[in-house]
Scaffold this active site. Structure first.
Site, mmCIF file in Angstrom:
data_model
loop_
_atom_site.group_PDB
_atom_site.id
_atom_site.type_symbol
_atom_site.label_atom_id
_atom_site.label_comp_id
_atom_site.label_asym_id
_atom_site.label_seq_id
_atom_site.Cartn_x
_atom_site.Cartn_y
_atom_site.Cartn_z
ATOM 1 N N CYS A 1 13.778 10.795 6.078
ATOM 2 C CA CYS A 1 13.839 10.326 7.461
ATOM 3 C C CYS A 1 15.256 10.443 8.018
ATOM 4 O O CYS A 1 15.448 10.656 9.208
ATOM 5 C CB CYS A 1 13.331 8.900 7.552
ATOM 6 S SG CYS A 1 14.031 7.832 6.303
ATOM 7 N N LYS B 1 0.835 -1.208 0.000
ATOM 8 C CA LYS B 1 0.000 0.000 0.000
ATOM 9 C C LYS B 1 0.868 1.255 0.000
ATOM 10 O O LYS B 1 1.619 1.505 0.942
ATOM 11 C CB LYS B 1 -0.902 0.049 1.233
ATOM 12 C CG LYS B 1 -1.932 1.180 1.121
ATOM 13 C CD LYS B 1 -2.630 1.490 2.423
ATOM 14 C CE LYS B 1 -1.866 2.436 3.296
ATOM 15 N NZ LYS B 1 -1.695 3.789 2.735
ATOM 16 N N GLU C 1 10.821 0.940 9.731
ATOM 17 C CA GLU C 1 11.789 2.016 9.491
ATOM 18 C C GLU C 1 11.054 3.319 9.764
ATOM 19 O O GLU C 1 10.143 3.690 9.027
ATOM 20 C CB GLU C 1 12.308 1.915 8.055
ATOM 21 C CG GLU C 1 13.623 2.626 7.886
ATOM 22 C CD GLU C 1 13.445 3.981 7.247
ATOM 23 O OE1 GLU C 1 13.397 4.970 8.012
ATOM 24 O OE2 GLU C 1 13.338 4.040 6.021
ATOM 25 N N GLU D 1 10.999 15.187 15.314
ATOM 26 C CA GLU D 1 11.151 15.180 13.860
ATOM 27 C C GLU D 1 10.216 16.222 13.241
ATOM 28 O O GLU D 1 9.008 16.174 13.441
ATOM 29 C CB GLU D 1 10.812 13.788 13.322
ATOM 30 C CG GLU D 1 11.124 13.645 11.854
ATOM 31 C CD GLU D 1 10.846 12.244 11.326
ATOM 32 O OE1 GLU D 1 9.783 11.690 11.637
ATOM 33 O OE2 GLU D 1 11.709 11.712 10.604
#
Ligand code: NAI
Ligand code: MG
Length: 492
Positions: free
Chosen positions: A305, A197, A271, A402
């Site tokens: 990331c 997906k 991850e 983040e």
């Protein structure tokens, strides 16, 4: 006289910043008005009967409509993947499997231009990035893993490697085609079948990959690509007949997935986010380091990331580094992602832009000093000026959380031990960078930094042969390289 000369110089400088537009043509890309689900080798209408729009974040224009898969659609895809595993994929000689994967790699190369244009239209990243990095690296992953297909016994001597079965794979919006390749290539090479997906903002290149997979004549059901948002992802995670989940995305969703599969036999690789430290020592080649910092956080809008979002500069070169960074910031070109001159394209979605703007406010409230490049940004679409924060404390949220945007925090340090402690002081541990002339310093830091990847005198380098993955809240398991095969195998 002198004034005229200065004015001429200023004019020259301004026009140098405004390069004549070099627009990539959209004609290479065909985008259908509507996309269905790719299940069992065919595009099928969703049982949900629902569709959602995908837009170009640089213009806010609708590009297409995408099927919204529900749990019944997911079930159909998983059944197709199971049947394909039992009927064809597990039984096929490994070298034959390899031929299909090589074919996908070559077809990505043949359709590279189209894929790059669609990636940029759908996701907002500069065409230079999709053309020169995303698409070629996606093809390279298929080439690399195709080569392993018939050599698994050599990769794991004495272990009798066997596929797990059906892999459920959920990917984010920052590298849509490349993440699909990262996930699908090792799964196929190890003899697994797939239900993948893509992220709801950026499904188009995965659907193009579905077209490629159909043309490559893979047995039906070996790869199924279904679209939808979080609830579709959750239906994959919770489906009882999935053997493995591979996820890349936010730490929050990673935790939900971990809880959902606890106590089941499902394997997982996660991850997740990052807050990478980029460390400049006073003996580093400063100009090169400054360019590495710019590349590490500002190119690709900071939607990476492993982006180098925290800069640590040794005190004696702090002023020089900040001055050079600010100078370089002024020359960055923010704007139309389809323009080959563009360095920083569109933020991927309105939500993500809101998140970034929220952090800009938080940073100022926390007492950090904000500096934004004095560059024009388009009035339509989602854009953000490249931003630097100085006077940042280690405990500030902008230095801990983040942000996933073109925002850099800068702090200073004096000693190796101090910077190691500061660099490791976040919940994340995905990547880091070290800039120094001394090999011994590099070795000292690489052994002490708690990060899955540490780059030395470079940043954001990727290669299918190198493993990638995190420590702590950045997730677990490795993708890429020989290491990327193991999470898809039973090693008896
Ligand atoms: P997200 O983690 O919600 O989305 C990633 C993927 O997970 C998408 O395909 C999404 O549809 C799916 N998903 C969402 N909820 C799910 C659930 N409950 N079960 C299964 N799948 C689910 O990321 P989002 O909301 O787009 O971005 C939020 C933040 O996450 C960003 O601001 C950034 O900090 C971080 N992020 C990190 C990425 C990375 O590469 N590590 C990539 C994208 C975002
Ligand atoms: Mg889109």
């Amino acid at each position: 006289m002198a004034t005229t000369k200065n004015n001429t110089l200023k004019l020259k400088f301004d026009s140098a910043r405004k390069y004549a537009p070099a627009l990539e043509s959209k004609s290479a890309a065909t985008i259908d008005a509507r996309y269905d689900l790719f299940i069992n080798g065919k595009f099928e209408k969703p049982q949900s009967k629902k569709y959602f729009s995908t837009i170009n974040p640089a213009t806010e224009e609708k590009l297409s409509e995408i099927a919204d898969a529900n749990a019944a659609d997911v079930d159909k895809a998983v059944k197709a993947a199971r049947a394909a595993s039992d009927k064809y994929w597990k039984k096929m000689p490994a070298s034959e499997r390899g031929k299909y994967i090589f074919r996908i790699a070559r077809m990505i190369q043949e359709r590279a231009r189209e894929l790059a244009v669609i990636e940029t239209l759908d996701g907002g990243k500069p065409i230079r990035e999709s053309r020169d990095f995303d698409v070629p690296t996606a093809a390279n992953h298929f080439f690399y893993y195709a080569g392993w297909t018939d050599k698994l016994a050599y990769a794991f001597p004495g272990k009798d490697p066997q596929p797990l079965g059906v892999a459920g794979q959920i990917i984010p919006w920052n590298f849509p085609l490349l993440m699909a390749a990262w996930k699908i290539a090792p799964a196929l090479a190890t003899g697994n079948t797939v239900v993948l997906k893509p992220a709801e903002n950026t499904s188009l290149t995965a659907l193009k990959l579905a077209e490629i997979i159909r043309e490559a004549d893979l047995p039906p059901g070996v790869v199924n690509i279904i679209t939808g948002a979080g609830s579709t992802g959750a239906a994959i995670v919770n489906h009882p007949d999935i053997n493995k989940i591979a996820f890349t995305g936010s730490t929050d969703v990673g935790k939900i997935i971990q809880r959902a599969i606890a106590g089941t036999n499902k394997k997982a690789t996660l991850e997740l986010g990052g807050k990478a430290a980029n460390i400049i020592f006073d003996d580093a080649p400063i100009d090169q380091a400054v360019e590495g910092v710019i590349n590490g956080i500002f190119f690709n809008q900071g939607h990476v990331c492993c982006a180098g979002s925290r800069l640590y500069v040794q005190e004696s070169v702090y002023k020089e580094v900040v001055r050079k960074l600010k100078d370089r910031l002024e020359t960055l070109i923010v704007g139309d992602p389809m323009d080959k001159n563009t360095d920083i394209g569109a933020i991927n979605s309105k939500e993500q832009l809101n998140t970034i703007n929220k952090y800009l406010k938080i940073g100022q409230k926390e007492g950090a000093e904000m500096y934004q490049a004095n560059v024009e940004i388009p009035s339509k679409g989602f854009f953000c000026r490249p931003t630097i924060f100085t006077n940042v404390a280690q405990s500030n949220r902008i230095a801990q959380e983040e942000i996933f945007g073109p925002v850099l925090t800068i702090q200073t340090f004096r000693t190796d031990d101090e910077v190691i402690e500061k660099a490791n002081n976040t919940p994340y541990g995905l990547s880091a960078g070290v800039w120094t002339d001394k090999g011994s310093k590099i070795f000292n830091l690489t052994t002490k930094l708690r990060a899955g990847v540490v780059w030395a005198n470079t940043f954001n380098q990727f290669d299918p042969t190198s493993p990638f993955g995190g420590y702590k809240e950045s997730g677990y398991g490795r993708e890429g390289g020989l290491h990327g095969l193991a999470p898809y195998l039973n090693l008896g």
